[in-house]
Design an enzyme around this catalytic site. Structure first.
Site, PDB file in Angstrom:
ATOM      1  N   TYR A  87     -17.070  78.565 -25.587  1.00  0.00           N
ATOM      2  CA  TYR A  87     -17.442  77.160 -25.729  1.00  0.00           C
ATOM      3  C   TYR A  87     -17.453  76.748 -27.203  1.00  0.00           C
ATOM      4  O   TYR A  87     -16.948  75.686 -27.575  1.00  0.00           O
ATOM      5  CB  TYR A  87     -18.799  76.864 -25.073  1.00  0.00           C
ATOM      6  CG  TYR A  87     -18.938  75.385 -24.800  1.00  0.00           C
ATOM      7  CD1 TYR A  87     -18.511  74.854 -23.589  1.00  0.00           C
ATOM      8  CD2 TYR A  87     -19.427  74.512 -25.783  1.00  0.00           C
ATOM      9  CE1 TYR A  87     -18.574  73.488 -23.351  1.00  0.00           C
ATOM     10  CE2 TYR A  87     -19.492  73.140 -25.545  1.00  0.00           C
ATOM     11  CZ  TYR A  87     -19.076  72.638 -24.331  1.00  0.00           C
ATOM     12  OH  TYR A  87     -19.114  71.283 -24.099  1.00  0.00           O
TER      13      TYR A  87
ATOM     14  N   GLY B 105     -12.730  81.040 -20.018  1.00  0.00           N
ATOM     15  CA  GLY B 105     -14.140  81.420 -20.151  1.00  0.00           C
ATOM     16  C   GLY B 105     -14.808  80.639 -21.254  1.00  0.00           C
ATOM     17  O   GLY B 105     -14.615  80.919 -22.431  1.00  0.00           O
ATOM     18  N   VAL B 106     -15.591  79.620 -20.874  1.00  0.00           N
ATOM     19  CA  VAL B 106     -16.287  78.821 -21.893  1.00  0.00           C
ATOM     20  C   VAL B 106     -17.768  79.173 -21.883  1.00  0.00           C
ATOM     21  O   VAL B 106     -18.632  78.368 -21.568  1.00  0.00           O
ATOM     22  CB  VAL B 106     -16.027  77.296 -21.739  1.00  0.00           C
ATOM     23  CG1 VAL B 106     -14.750  76.901 -22.444  1.00  0.00           C
ATOM     24  CG2 VAL B 106     -15.977  76.864 -20.276  1.00  0.00           C
ATOM     25  N   GLY B 107     -18.044  80.438 -22.256  1.00  0.00           N
ATOM     26  CA  GLY B 107     -19.411  80.931 -22.381  1.00  0.00           C
ATOM     27  C   GLY B 107     -19.866  80.843 -23.825  1.00  0.00           C
ATOM     28  O   GLY B 107     -19.476  79.915 -24.562  1.00  0.00           O
TER      29      GLY B 107
ATOM     30  N   VAL C 247     -19.106  82.418 -26.595  1.00  0.00           N
ATOM     31  CA  VAL C 247     -18.059  82.374 -27.623  1.00  0.00           C
ATOM     32  C   VAL C 247     -17.034  81.280 -27.305  1.00  0.00           C
ATOM     33  O   VAL C 247     -16.695  80.450 -28.159  1.00  0.00           O
ATOM     34  CB  VAL C 247     -17.342  83.737 -27.750  1.00  0.00           C
ATOM     35  CG1 VAL C 247     -16.220  83.651 -28.779  1.00  0.00           C
ATOM     36  CG2 VAL C 247     -18.324  84.833 -28.130  1.00  0.00           C
TER      37      VAL C 247
ATOM     38  N   LYS D  47     -21.002 101.801 -27.219  1.00  0.00           N
ATOM     39  CA  LYS D  47     -21.185 100.694 -26.282  1.00  0.00           C
ATOM     40  C   LYS D  47     -22.048 101.208 -25.141  1.00  0.00           C
ATOM     41  O   LYS D  47     -22.087 102.410 -24.883  1.00  0.00           O
ATOM     42  CB  LYS D  47     -19.812 100.268 -25.725  1.00  0.00           C
ATOM     43  CG  LYS D  47     -19.753  98.864 -25.207  1.00  0.00           C
ATOM     44  CD  LYS D  47     -19.425  97.859 -26.280  1.00  0.00           C
ATOM     45  CE  LYS D  47     -19.364  96.456 -25.708  1.00  0.00           C
ATOM     46  NZ  LYS D  47     -18.922  95.464 -26.682  1.00  0.00           N
TER      47      LYS D  47
HETATM   48  P1  NAD Z   1     -20.360  85.003 -21.843  1.00  0.00           P
HETATM   49  O1  NAD Z   1     -20.804  85.785 -20.663  1.00  0.00           O
HETATM   50  O2  NAD Z   1     -21.327  84.107 -22.523  1.00  0.00           O
HETATM   51  O3  NAD Z   1     -19.092  84.101 -21.466  1.00  0.00           O
HETATM   52  C1  NAD Z   1     -18.058  84.554 -20.667  1.00  0.00           C
HETATM   53  C2  NAD Z   1     -17.659  83.383 -19.794  1.00  0.00           C
HETATM   54  O4  NAD Z   1     -16.489  83.750 -19.050  1.00  0.00           O
HETATM   55  C3  NAD Z   1     -18.748  83.006 -18.775  1.00  0.00           C
HETATM   56  O5  NAD Z   1     -18.977  81.615 -18.835  1.00  0.00           O
HETATM   57  C4  NAD Z   1     -18.140  83.429 -17.453  1.00  0.00           C
HETATM   58  O6  NAD Z   1     -18.541  82.599 -16.387  1.00  0.00           O
HETATM   59  C5  NAD Z   1     -16.661  83.281 -17.722  1.00  0.00           C
HETATM   60  N1  NAD Z   1     -15.769  84.075 -16.867  1.00  0.00           N
HETATM   61  C6  NAD Z   1     -15.943  85.304 -16.350  1.00  0.00           C
HETATM   62  N2  NAD Z   1     -14.863  85.673 -15.637  1.00  0.00           N
HETATM   63  C7  NAD Z   1     -13.997  84.636 -15.713  1.00  0.00           C
HETATM   64  C8  NAD Z   1     -12.690  84.418 -15.181  1.00  0.00           C
HETATM   65  N3  NAD Z   1     -12.069  85.322 -14.432  1.00  0.00           N
HETATM   66  N4  NAD Z   1     -12.087  83.232 -15.453  1.00  0.00           N
HETATM   67  C9  NAD Z   1     -12.705  82.297 -16.220  1.00  0.00           C
HETATM   68  N5  NAD Z   1     -13.941  82.461 -16.738  1.00  0.00           N
HETATM   69  C10 NAD Z   1     -14.563  83.616 -16.480  1.00  0.00           C
HETATM   70  O7  NAD Z   1     -19.741  86.068 -22.853  1.00  0.00           O
HETATM   71  P2  NAD Z   1     -19.401  85.831 -24.390  1.00  0.00           P
HETATM   72  O8  NAD Z   1     -20.512  86.359 -25.203  1.00  0.00           O
HETATM   73  O9  NAD Z   1     -18.921  84.443 -24.605  1.00  0.00           O
HETATM   74  O10 NAD Z   1     -18.185  86.842 -24.572  1.00  0.00           O
HETATM   75  C11 NAD Z   1     -16.904  86.520 -24.080  1.00  0.00           C
HETATM   76  C12 NAD Z   1     -15.965  87.698 -24.325  1.00  0.00           C
HETATM   77  O11 NAD Z   1     -15.907  87.973 -25.716  1.00  0.00           O
HETATM   78  C13 NAD Z   1     -16.425  89.017 -23.664  1.00  0.00           C
HETATM   79  O12 NAD Z   1     -15.283  89.744 -23.289  1.00  0.00           O
HETATM   80  C14 NAD Z   1     -17.142  89.730 -24.776  1.00  0.00           C
HETATM   81  O13 NAD Z   1     -17.137  91.138 -24.602  1.00  0.00           O
HETATM   82  C15 NAD Z   1     -16.289  89.325 -25.957  1.00  0.00           C
HETATM   83  N6  NAD Z   1     -17.004  89.389 -27.226  1.00  0.00           N
HETATM   84  C16 NAD Z   1     -18.157  88.673 -27.407  1.00  0.00           C
HETATM   85  C17 NAD Z   1     -18.818  88.751 -28.619  1.00  0.00           C
HETATM   86  C18 NAD Z   1     -20.073  87.959 -28.877  1.00  0.00           C
HETATM   87  O14 NAD Z   1     -20.501  87.892 -30.040  1.00  0.00           O
HETATM   88  N7  NAD Z   1     -20.673  87.328 -27.871  1.00  0.00           N
HETATM   89  C19 NAD Z   1     -18.321  89.565 -29.642  1.00  0.00           C
HETATM   90  C20 NAD Z   1     -17.115  90.247 -29.438  1.00  0.00           C
HETATM   91  C21 NAD Z   1     -16.480  90.164 -28.207  1.00  0.00           C
END
Ligand code: NAD
Length: 355
Positions: free
Chosen positions: A186, A180-182, A184, A80
């Site tokens: 969302y 967290g609706v980012g 993943v 990482k």
């Molecule tokens: P992202 O940044 O797109 O979404 C994260 C969301 O969480 C954002 O909208 C952010 O504003 C929100 N957030 C941050 N702190 C918060 C809080 N305290 N309360 C509420 N919302 C909060 O990230 P992602 O790609 O959707 O990943 C989300 C999680 O999943 C991360 O921990 C990431 O490491 C993990 N993950 C992602 C993937 C992937 O394929 N993207 C794969 C494995 C693990």
């Protein structure tokens, strides 16, 4: 500060501290274990409060990737990287290119993919300096972003957990809180809504949560209220270490199943959750869809192959973990580590990796 004595150091093979003066880049790359293959893992950019927080994060996250790839039956090791700084403020093309050059200097022992704070477009810029990057499309029409595959894996893993805990995988009327609706969260919310689940959502960016309310009929709650929402399932999809003692005392849900890495603030919380009859789907097992997809992308294989692998591995590995947890009384996170170690430790790795 001693890294070898650090609380999160776990026999990591390689830790590289990267500094590029012209761009201001400060980053750390950690390779935990390469017994099964080269290390693959996300590159995160985050506004860490201090250096120790960044070191702790990269040590924990890279270790998690070793366990994740092994649990996903992939011939990959764990690594990482973290870039220190607020991505909205400090991310520049120069900085991303400098990061690409540092990744390149490791000669393929570490391959980077996107993570929080780093987009597909950012990966493409790093890719101008190194071929050791993955998880982005270099041409229109090519798949790239692993988030849809991660969300799919979390969705089917959540269903497996619901079936185990509530003896039904029917999501209709099931109350789920998504933190967290980012990228993943969302997509997960969309799939849950598609099967009739009732949603509660929170996000520090109010617009994201409001979009989920408008499009999916979700109830928006303040970020600090999400874990006490009156729900059956909590899906942590923001950052790590969000499940702690305070959260434990607030939970009404019987299942925790989400995408965030390192969800438990400390390992013994797994036992505390089990004692409260809260079924925890170990994070690196349920969120392995993305790494599986990235692996197949790098092999030039279609999404259908990744989808099949995700469907089979996530469900079967979680079912094995849940059953062993029930029969031994041990916490699911402890069992997950045993399953993964059995697969990546050199003397015992009689495993069924994909070829
Ligand atoms: P992202 O940044 O797109 O979404 C994260 C969301 O969480 C954002 O909208 C952010 O504003 C929100 N957030 C941050 N702190 C918060 C809080 N305290 N309360 C509420 N919302 C909060 O990230 P992602 O790609 O959707 O990943 C989300 C999680 O999943 C991360 O921990 C990431 O490491 C993990 N993950 C992602 C993937 C992937 O394929 N993207 C794969 C494995 C693990």
């Amino acid at each position: 500060m001693s890294v070898f004595e650090h609380r999160s150091f776990d026999g990591h093979e390689h830790l590289a501290f990267c500094h590029d003066k012209p761009s201001g880049l400060k980053a750390i790359i950690a390779i935990h274990n390469t017994h099964l293959g080269h290390a693959l893992g996300g590159c995160r950019m985050f506004d860490y409060r201090c250096e120790d927080e960044a070191i702790n994060d990269v040590l924990r996250l890279s270790r998690g990737m070793t366990y994740k790839s092994a649990a996903a039956n992939l011939p990959l090791g764990g690594g990482k990287s973290v870039i220190l700084g607020n991505p909205r403020q400090y991310k520049t093309e120069e900085l991303l290119r400098a990061m690409g050059r540092f990744i390149d200097s490791l000669g393929g022992r570490y391959v980077a993919a996107e993570d929080s704070g780093i987009s597909e477009a950012d990966m493409r810029i790093m890719g101008q300096e190194t071929s050791h990057v993955a998880g982005f499309s270099s041409q229109p029409g090519e798949r790239g972003d692993p988030s849809p595959a991660t969300a799919y894996g979390v969705f089917i893993g959540l269903k497996a957990a619901v079936e185990q805990r509530y003896k039904s995988s029917d999501l209709k009327g099931l109350r789920v809180a998504v933190q967290g609706v980012g990228s993943v969260g969302y997509r997960l919310a969309e799939m849950l809504a598609g099967e009739g689940a009732e949603l509660w959502v929170s996000d520090v960016y109010a617009e994201s949560a409001e979009q989920a309310a408008a499009e999916l009929g979700a109830t928006v709650v303040e970020p600090d209220q999400i874990f006490s929402s009156p729900v059956d399932v909590i899906a942590p999809c923001a950052l790590g270490a969000t499940v702690d003692d305070t959260v434990l005392s607030q939970l009404t849900a019987g299942v925790i199943a989400g995408s965030a890495n390192n969800q438990l603030a400390y390992d013994d919380l797994g036992a505390a959750l089990k004692a409260r009859d809260i079924l925890y789907a170990p994070d690196y097992v349920i969120n392995s869809g993305g790494i599986i997809d990235v692996y197949y992308q790098r092999q030039g294989l279609p999404y259908a192959r990744a989808h099949k692998h995700i469907t089979q591995t996530v469900t079967e590995t979680l079912q094995e973990i849940f059953q062993r947890s029930t029969s031994t009384g041990e916490a699911t996170n402890v069992i997950a580590d045993q399953v993964a170690r059995r697969r990546f430790e050199p003397d015992t790795s009689a495993i069924d990796c994909v070829a």
